[in-house]
Design a protein around this motif. Sequence first.
Motif, mmCIF file in Angstrom:
data_model
loop_
_atom_site.group_PDB
_atom_site.id
_atom_site.type_symbol
_atom_site.label_atom_id
_atom_site.label_comp_id
_atom_site.label_asym_id
_atom_site.label_seq_id
_atom_site.Cartn_x
_atom_site.Cartn_y
_atom_site.Cartn_z
ATOM 1 N N ASN A 133 -9.603 13.446 -3.486
ATOM 2 C CA ASN A 133 -9.073 12.090 -3.747
ATOM 3 C C ASN A 133 -8.200 11.649 -2.587
ATOM 4 O OD1 ASN A 133 -7.046 13.938 -4.163
ATOM 5 N ND2 ASN A 133 -6.130 12.853 -5.891
ATOM 6 N N ALA A 174 1.146 6.968 -9.378
ATOM 7 C CA ALA A 174 0.367 5.738 -9.542
ATOM 8 C C ALA A 174 0.803 4.973 -10.786
ATOM 9 C CB ALA A 174 -1.117 6.084 -9.620
ATOM 10 N N GLU A 175 1.062 5.677 -11.876
ATOM 11 C CA GLU A 175 1.483 5.007 -13.104
ATOM 12 C C GLU A 175 2.850 4.358 -12.947
ATOM 13 O OE1 GLU A 175 1.316 7.861 -16.218
ATOM 14 O OE2 GLU A 175 -0.888 7.834 -16.375
ATOM 15 N N VAL A 210 0.025 12.980 -8.341
ATOM 16 C CA VAL A 210 -0.393 11.675 -7.831
ATOM 17 C C VAL A 210 -0.579 10.687 -8.978
ATOM 18 C CG1 VAL A 210 -2.246 10.450 -6.625
ATOM 19 C CG2 VAL A 210 -1.461 12.669 -5.770
ATOM 20 N N LYS A 211 -1.100 11.158 -10.091
ATOM 21 C CA LYS A 211 -1.329 10.287 -11.241
ATOM 22 C C LYS A 211 -0.018 9.667 -11.735
ATOM 23 C CE LYS A 211 -3.034 10.359 -16.004
ATOM 24 N NZ LYS A 211 -3.577 11.204 -17.104
ATOM 25 N N ASP A 212 1.043 10.481 -11.797
ATOM 26 C CA ASP A 212 2.340 9.970 -12.252
ATOM 27 C C ASP A 212 2.917 8.958 -11.264
ATOM 28 O OD1 ASP A 212 2.045 11.618 -14.395
ATOM 29 O OD2 ASP A 212 3.437 13.161 -13.685
ATOM 30 N N VAL A 263 0.070 1.007 -8.974
ATOM 31 C CA VAL A 263 -1.066 0.941 -8.042
ATOM 32 C C VAL A 263 -1.501 2.356 -7.683
ATOM 33 C CG1 VAL A 263 -0.384 -1.275 -7.024
ATOM 34 C CG2 VAL A 263 0.410 0.855 -5.990
ATOM 35 N N GLN A 264 -2.777 2.489 -7.381
ATOM 36 C CA GLN A 264 -3.274 3.767 -6.878
ATOM 37 C C GLN A 264 -2.874 3.908 -5.412
ATOM 38 O OE1 GLN A 264 -4.908 6.300 -8.389
ATOM 39 N NE2 GLN A 264 -4.675 5.227 -10.358
ATOM 40 N N PRO A 265 -2.544 5.112 -4.964
ATOM 41 C CA PRO A 265 -2.210 5.289 -3.545
ATOM 42 C C PRO A 265 -3.420 4.968 -2.667
ATOM 43 C CG PRO A 265 -2.432 7.418 -4.648
ATOM 44 C CD PRO A 265 -2.451 6.376 -5.718
ATOM 45 N N GLY A 268 -7.303 6.619 -2.121
ATOM 46 C CA GLY A 268 -7.058 6.013 -3.413
ATOM 47 C C GLY A 268 -7.728 4.672 -3.501
ATOM 48 N N GLY A 269 -7.303 3.858 -4.503
ATOM 49 C CA GLY A 269 -7.891 2.524 -4.658
ATOM 50 C C GLY A 269 -7.307 1.551 -3.686
ATOM 51 N N ARG A 323 0.856 -1.190 0.000
ATOM 52 C CA ARG A 323 0.000 0.000 0.000
ATOM 53 C C ARG A 323 0.893 1.242 0.000
ATOM 54 N NH1 ARG A 323 -5.411 -1.829 -0.607
ATOM 55 N NH2 ARG A 323 -5.630 -3.743 0.599
#
Length: 503
Positions: free
Chosen positions: A499, A435-436, A431-433, A440-442, A502-503, A415
Amino acid sequence: MSDANRALKNDDFLDGDDPFLEAADVERLLLGETEDSDAGLFGEGMEDEDPFMAEAETEFEAPQAAEMPERPAIRPEMPDFDAVREELAAMPSGDALYGEVDDDDFLDQPVPRITIGAFCERPETAALIENSANDRRLAKAHVDIEMGGLPAAIERYHDESTPNLLVIESGMRGRGLFDQLEELAGVCDPDTKVVIIGATNDIGLYRELMKRGVSEYIVPPMTPIHLIRTISELFLDPEQPFAGKSIAFIGSKGGVGSSTVAHNCTWALTEGLQSDAVLMDLDLSFGTAGLDFNQDPAQTLGDALSDPDRLDDALLDRLLVRCTDRLSLFSAPATLDKDWDFAPQEYEMVLDKVRRQAPFVTLDLPHVWSPWVRQTLLSADQVVVTVTPDLASLRNAKNLFDLVTSARPNDEAPRVVINMAGMPKRPEIPVKDFAEALGVQPALVLPFEPQLFGKAANNGQMITELDAKSKAAEGFGHLAGLVTGRVAAPPRKRGLFGNLFGG
């Protein structure tokens, strides 16, 4: 053979249609004052053919709904235990009821720091469970007793996590019982064990309940020692020793706030999810858990690591500091007068013994790289990596991810917690960068709130204690639910950091 199995084989007090026996009836049976004097407590004077075992050969048939007792009212008032205890005081000891006890070690060890929820239909059973909870062997466990049986348990756990063990009394049989158990299963956490206190010695019912995942089925009459032994066998089985789930927290670099995340998540786990946990501060030289929880223990984790062979349950109880009823702290020495150079196997020995103490053990790992840190990280059940939104954190987090995922291909990916997001005038990686790059999404994005976090640290408080309505407090509760797999309140998205989760 377990006591429950012996009771199912030997107990001739009940047949398939009898209701619960009252304490006075039990006493009469034990004294031989019965209408049928041919059958004794353990089969003495019985015919050659055992009628109960003959019943075991028949196929289990569910009775019609009309034969079932009326469903008890949900959550009635608790009984007057003092009056019930007077009746129970006349009952014989566990040995008189169940024969000579096998020579085992179950009753020599305390049950770990588990949570037990008991839902009773009869005041006698509630009083017996309360007496059991006061026994020294259950001193570490948290026992909550409610009336109402299965319906009350189903209602209670629709919106909250189930405890480690459910003890439920039900006089029902057949389809009605199984339907309610299916409904209970729908709200139970996967790791919750269930013990049913039933009304009848029915081997077919026993087998059907075992097939459906019930851990044990016991019938009255019983004593506190019998119930304690049943619980002990579930959590102290030498062939399946109890081990709490370990959650390792590590930072991608120094100063990212991994310890703050570990401490606040552990607090949310114990106070929000109502589960016991031990927090181990493994940063022996610079650990801050003692400061954050306003504790200054005389003995620390360094004492345990210095001689791990001596670490038994009694010594461990003295070394652990009780921060709350549910949270225990194994603090770091936080001194520089020793090198604290221990082998990986010494850390492993101590951790194994601590894991027998509570359902969850959170590990606050230092930002150093050594064989014992690597081994501890890779052997944990869950890994949480705390980062800040900068390039060094991203590179180090990617290295950690690659190591952990390649070494643990059958486990969940770590996580990620992005801490101190939105710091004024600081360029940040989106945040998007992040995750990529990590794949995984934070799990959590914590905004930069120096006033809130600084005040909590200086006061020796957790964020939830200081401001339970803050976004950070809500986020730690969400993270605790994710890493434990237990139910947490659904997050509310709001404000600039909508946000947050995250996921």
